[in-house]
Design a protein around this motif. Structure first.
Motif, mmCIF file in Angstrom:
data_model
loop_
_atom_site.group_PDB
_atom_site.id
_atom_site.type_symbol
_atom_site.label_atom_id
_atom_site.label_comp_id
_atom_site.label_asym_id
_atom_site.label_seq_id
_atom_site.Cartn_x
_atom_site.Cartn_y
_atom_site.Cartn_z
ATOM 1 N N GLY A 3 0.807 -1.206 0.000
ATOM 2 C CA GLY A 3 0.000 0.000 0.000
ATOM 3 C C GLY A 3 0.838 1.253 0.000
ATOM 4 N N LEU A 4 0.203 2.343 0.366
ATOM 5 C CA LEU A 4 0.855 3.644 0.355
ATOM 6 C C LEU A 4 1.518 3.930 1.695
ATOM 7 N N ILE A 5 2.602 4.685 1.654
ATOM 8 C CA ILE A 5 3.255 5.106 2.894
ATOM 9 C C ILE A 5 2.385 6.181 3.533
ATOM 10 N N ARG A 6 2.211 6.095 4.826
ATOM 11 C CA ARG A 6 1.383 7.082 5.525
ATOM 12 C C ARG A 6 1.982 8.468 5.390
ATOM 13 N N ARG A 7 1.114 9.448 5.192
ATOM 14 C CA ARG A 7 1.524 10.846 5.001
ATOM 15 C C ARG A 7 2.376 11.344 6.170
ATOM 16 N N GLU A 8 1.990 11.001 7.406
ATOM 17 C CA GLU A 8 2.754 11.485 8.559
ATOM 18 C C GLU A 8 4.166 10.901 8.606
ATOM 19 N N ASP A 9 4.343 9.691 8.063
ATOM 20 C CA ASP A 9 5.683 9.095 7.999
ATOM 21 C C ASP A 9 6.540 9.800 6.948
ATOM 22 N N ILE A 10 5.938 10.163 5.828
ATOM 23 C CA ILE A 10 6.658 10.920 4.801
ATOM 24 C C ILE A 10 7.074 12.274 5.363
ATOM 25 N N ASP A 11 6.164 12.915 6.090
ATOM 26 C CA ASP A 11 6.478 14.208 6.719
ATOM 27 C C ASP A 11 7.595 14.050 7.751
ATOM 28 N N ALA A 12 7.596 12.931 8.498
ATOM 29 C CA ALA A 12 8.642 12.686 9.496
ATOM 30 C C ALA A 12 10.003 12.519 8.818
ATOM 31 N N VAL A 13 10.024 11.849 7.676
ATOM 32 C CA VAL A 13 11.275 11.696 6.922
ATOM 33 C C VAL A 13 11.768 13.066 6.478
ATOM 34 N N ARG A 14 10.875 13.869 5.922
ATOM 35 C CA ARG A 14 11.263 15.219 5.474
ATOM 36 C C ARG A 14 11.788 16.064 6.630
ATOM 37 N N ASP A 15 11.165 15.936 7.809
ATOM 38 C CA ASP A 15 11.572 16.727 8.969
ATOM 39 C C ASP A 15 12.922 16.287 9.530
ATOM 40 N N ARG A 16 13.170 14.985 9.540
ATOM 41 C CA ARG A 16 14.377 14.464 10.196
ATOM 42 C C ARG A 16 15.605 14.427 9.292
ATOM 43 N N ILE A 17 15.405 14.407 7.994
ATOM 44 C CA ILE A 17 16.545 14.285 7.085
ATOM 45 C C ILE A 17 17.218 15.642 6.916
ATOM 46 N N ASN A 18 18.527 15.640 6.925
ATOM 47 C CA ASN A 18 19.298 16.858 6.699
ATOM 48 C C ASN A 18 19.642 16.909 5.214
ATOM 49 N N LEU A 19 19.088 17.878 4.500
ATOM 50 C CA LEU A 19 19.276 17.974 3.050
ATOM 51 C C LEU A 19 20.753 18.044 2.674
ATOM 52 N N GLU A 20 21.527 18.775 3.440
ATOM 53 C CA GLU A 20 22.962 18.894 3.142
ATOM 54 C C GLU A 20 23.645 17.525 3.233
ATOM 55 N N ASP A 21 23.257 16.697 4.202
ATOM 56 C CA ASP A 21 23.835 15.356 4.335
ATOM 57 C C ASP A 21 23.479 14.460 3.154
#
Length: 165
Positions: A3-21
């Motif tokens: 199925g689809l990844i839950r929206r809140e999990d996608i948002d958590a990935v975006r929040d926790r990931i450091n773009l520069e890294d």
């Protein structure tokens, strides 16, 4: 299909990931002002940096080719991954446990991680065919390579193998 990844999990990935890294292993970034980094775009050839990264905003953009987006879009573009594969890759980096919703059945296609499984299968096949080159059955193939000045080191470098009959 999971199925689809839950929206809140996608948002958590975006929040926790450091773009520069995510970007810096692929692009040499230098400071270009307050909160902005700049480098050569990995998506097209250029001599003057037009690839900008704003880590505090979580966005990147290339003024040369027009590509841009967040960390997920960068991973998709760089590695040729689907959205789901890119989210799974970044979730592993960020330590986010993904949860999947039940599929509505309207969307058909490969399940999550298909690309990863295919790459793993290709690695196994690569190891098998390279090992076959070193067997007695691969003697004729080794002779063929030697006649063309291909030594063992070159065969390993280029992943040369032998497919038995």
């Amino acid at each position: 299909m999971a199925g689809l990844i839950r929206r809140e999990d996608i948002d958590a990935v975006r929040d926790r990931i450091n773009l520069e890294d995510v970007i810096s292993p692929h692009v040499t970034l230098r400071s270009a002002g307050v909160g902005t980094l700049k480098g050569l775009c990995p998506f097209h050839d250029e001599k003057t940096p037009s690839f900008t990264v704003r880590p505090h905003v979580g966005r990147w953009h290339c003024f040369g080719c027009g590509e841009g987006g967040d960390a997920i879009a960068f991973v998709q573009q760089l590695h040729g991954m689907s959205f789901v594969e890119a989210v799974e890759h970044l979730a592993d980096m960020a330590g986010v446990q993904l949860r999947y919703e039940e599929s509505s059945g309207r969307r058909e296609g490969p399940g999550p991680g298909l690309r990863r499984r295919l790459l793993a299968a290709h690695e196994v096949a690569d190891e098998f065919f390279q090992a076959q080159l070193r067997t007695a059955a691969g003697a004729q193939a080794r002779a063929f390579l030697t006649e063309r000045n291909f030594d063992h080191s070159a065969a390993q470098t280029f992943g040369i193998g032998y497919a038995p009959h």
